[in-house]
Design a protein around this motif. Structure first.
Motif, PDB file in Angstrom:
ATOM      1  N   PRO A   1      41.346  33.752  45.965  1.00  0.00           N
ATOM      2  CA  PRO A   1      42.380  34.799  45.923  1.00  0.00           C
ATOM      3  C   PRO A   1      43.786  34.273  45.679  1.00  0.00           C
ATOM      4  O   PRO A   1      44.524  34.807  44.845  1.00  0.00           O
ATOM      5  CB  PRO A   1      42.253  35.455  47.304  1.00  0.00           C
ATOM      6  CG  PRO A   1      40.833  35.237  47.693  1.00  0.00           C
ATOM      7  CD  PRO A   1      40.477  33.897  47.147  1.00  0.00           C
TER       8      PRO A   1
ATOM      9  N   GLN B   1      46.314  34.918  42.478  1.00  0.00           N
ATOM     10  CA  GLN B   1      47.682  35.398  42.604  1.00  0.00           C
ATOM     11  C   GLN B   1      48.660  34.456  41.902  1.00  0.00           C
ATOM     12  O   GLN B   1      49.636  34.896  41.287  1.00  0.00           O
ATOM     13  CB  GLN B   1      48.064  35.531  44.078  1.00  0.00           C
ATOM     14  CG  GLN B   1      47.410  36.713  44.772  1.00  0.00           C
ATOM     15  CD  GLN B   1      47.853  38.017  44.166  1.00  0.00           C
ATOM     16  OE1 GLN B   1      47.185  38.588  43.300  1.00  0.00           O
ATOM     17  NE2 GLN B   1      48.987  38.520  44.591  1.00  0.00           N
TER      18      GLN B   1
ATOM     19  N   HIS C   1      47.809  41.542  48.684  1.00  0.00           N
ATOM     20  CA  HIS C   1      46.806  41.415  47.632  1.00  0.00           C
ATOM     21  C   HIS C   1      45.824  40.286  47.923  1.00  0.00           C
ATOM     22  O   HIS C   1      44.629  40.415  47.657  1.00  0.00           O
ATOM     23  CB  HIS C   1      47.486  41.189  46.282  1.00  0.00           C
ATOM     24  CG  HIS C   1      48.080  42.433  45.705  1.00  0.00           C
ATOM     25  ND1 HIS C   1      49.007  42.436  44.696  1.00  0.00           N
ATOM     26  CD2 HIS C   1      47.892  43.738  46.024  1.00  0.00           C
ATOM     27  CE1 HIS C   1      49.347  43.675  44.394  1.00  0.00           C
ATOM     28  NE2 HIS C   1      48.684  44.486  45.192  1.00  0.00           N
ATOM     29  N   THR C   2      46.325  39.177  48.464  1.00  0.00           N
ATOM     30  CA  THR C   2      45.426  38.081  48.810  1.00  0.00           C
ATOM     31  C   THR C   2      44.452  38.514  49.893  1.00  0.00           C
ATOM     32  O   THR C   2      43.253  38.217  49.835  1.00  0.00           O
ATOM     33  CB  THR C   2      46.222  36.856  49.281  1.00  0.00           C
ATOM     34  OG1 THR C   2      47.105  36.438  48.239  1.00  0.00           O
ATOM     35  CG2 THR C   2      45.292  35.696  49.626  1.00  0.00           C
TER      36      THR C   2
ATOM     37  N   TYR D   1      41.818  40.803  48.249  1.00  0.00           N
ATOM     38  CA  TYR D   1      40.807  40.057  47.501  1.00  0.00           C
ATOM     39  C   TYR D   1      39.860  39.324  48.447  1.00  0.00           C
ATOM     40  O   TYR D   1      38.664  39.197  48.179  1.00  0.00           O
ATOM     41  CB  TYR D   1      41.474  39.062  46.555  1.00  0.00           C
ATOM     42  CG  TYR D   1      42.258  39.716  45.437  1.00  0.00           C
ATOM     43  CD1 TYR D   1      41.782  40.853  44.790  1.00  0.00           C
ATOM     44  CD2 TYR D   1      43.495  39.202  45.022  1.00  0.00           C
ATOM     45  CE1 TYR D   1      42.507  41.458  43.781  1.00  0.00           C
ATOM     46  CE2 TYR D   1      44.216  39.801  44.002  1.00  0.00           C
ATOM     47  CZ  TYR D   1      43.713  40.929  43.391  1.00  0.00           C
ATOM     48  OH  TYR D   1      44.426  41.529  42.393  1.00  0.00           O
ATOM     49  N   SER D   2      40.396  38.834  49.575  1.00  0.00           N
ATOM     50  CA  SER D   2      39.549  38.148  50.549  1.00  0.00           C
ATOM     51  C   SER D   2      38.546  39.112  51.169  1.00  0.00           C
ATOM     52  O   SER D   2      37.374  38.766  51.372  1.00  0.00           O
ATOM     53  CB  SER D   2      40.418  37.527  51.651  1.00  0.00           C
ATOM     54  OG  SER D   2      41.310  36.575  51.114  1.00  0.00           O
TER      55      SER D   2
ATOM     56  N   GLN E   1      35.730  39.845  48.817  1.00  0.00           N
ATOM     57  CA  GLN E   1      34.750  38.763  48.764  1.00  0.00           C
ATOM     58  C   GLN E   1      33.872  38.734  50.015  1.00  0.00           C
ATOM     59  O   GLN E   1      32.710  38.347  49.950  1.00  0.00           O
ATOM     60  CB  GLN E   1      35.475  37.415  48.607  1.00  0.00           C
ATOM     61  CG  GLN E   1      36.136  37.233  47.253  1.00  0.00           C
ATOM     62  CD  GLN E   1      36.853  35.901  47.133  1.00  0.00           C
ATOM     63  OE1 GLN E   1      37.084  35.219  48.134  1.00  0.00           O
ATOM     64  NE2 GLN E   1      37.223  35.524  45.922  1.00  0.00           N
TER      65      GLN E   1
END
Length: 233
Positions: free
Chosen positions: A105, A109, A158-159, A162-163, A166
């Motif tokens: 992630p 970014q 955002h990170t 995305y984490s 996943q």
């Protein structure tokens, strides 16, 4: 390419759209990205397009058109067309990203920021001269907004998103993202005095219902309908 689509391509058009559109309207119209991504997944990745998802796409598009339509001038809002274009580029980037493996992630970014920096600097220098002076003149509110957008929204939020994608199933995470337009509508009404009339309420309800239909699995959708029915009784 993915970084440019999800960064410069998407956010540049969003900020252009925000110049002439309210945050509330932008929050709802941006939900068109869900059916766009679904359709692109079908066309590019060969994913199955079920009847349920088609219904969800039609509902979302109906709600978005209700918000975009200007009943006084009988025309579509130009600013919101930029939001639709941004949603398309973001959806295309997301579909392309699904074909990549092993990208962390934070690394994603970093690529989004790096690939967006050069085209944004060049385009701003060409189309928007005097922005350095304007930023300095704006003072600390501009600096605070830029830092919040860059660090809190892009890097942290955002990170984290995305984490979560996943770690957990996408069908579990996707419905939670409906909190974003609802929060934006509430803050738009409070802070920028957005008009939220019956047309906006109808478009919001229909668009978000369509997104839910697309995001939820059939079993989840059935459980949600049963829970809503029991609550109404």
């Amino acid at each position: 390419v993915v970084g440019t689509l999800m960064g410069a391509g998407t956010f540049a058009l969003v900020f252009i759209g925000l110049k002439t559109s309210s945050p509330s309207a932008v929050a709802i119209v941006s939900q068109v990205g869900v059916p766009i991504t679904t359709l692109l997944s079908f066309l590019i990745l060969g994913e199955r397009l079920t009847g349920r998802r088609v219904v969800g796409m039609l509902l979302t598009l109906t709600g978005v058109l209700a918000v975009m339509w200007d009943p006084h001038g009988f025309k579509i809002s130009t600013g919101l067309l930029f939001i639709v274009a941004a949603s398309f580029l973001g959806g295309l980037g997301a579909v392309m990203m699904k074909q990549m493996e092993g990208v962390k992630p934070l690394r994603l970014q970093a690529w989004v920021g790096l690939s967006s920096l050069v085209p944004m600097v060049v385009l701003s220098a060409w189309l928007e001269p005097g922005q350095v002076e304007a930023g300095v003149a704006a003072g600390w509110p501009f600096v605070a907004a830029a830092l919040f957008s860059g660090l809190v929204v892009s890097v942290l939020a955002h990170t984290l998103y995305y984490s979560l994608i996943q770690k957990y199933e996408a069908n579990l995470i996707s419905p939670l993202t409906l909190m974003t337009p609802l929060a934006t509508i509430a803050m738009g009404v409070v802070f920028t005095q957005d008009v939220f009339d019956l047309r906006m309420a109808f478009g919001t309800a229909v668009a978000l219902a369509g997104v839910l239909v697309i995001a939820l699995r059939p079993s989840q959708a059935l459980a949600l309908l049963v829970a809503l029915r029991n609550r109404s009784q």
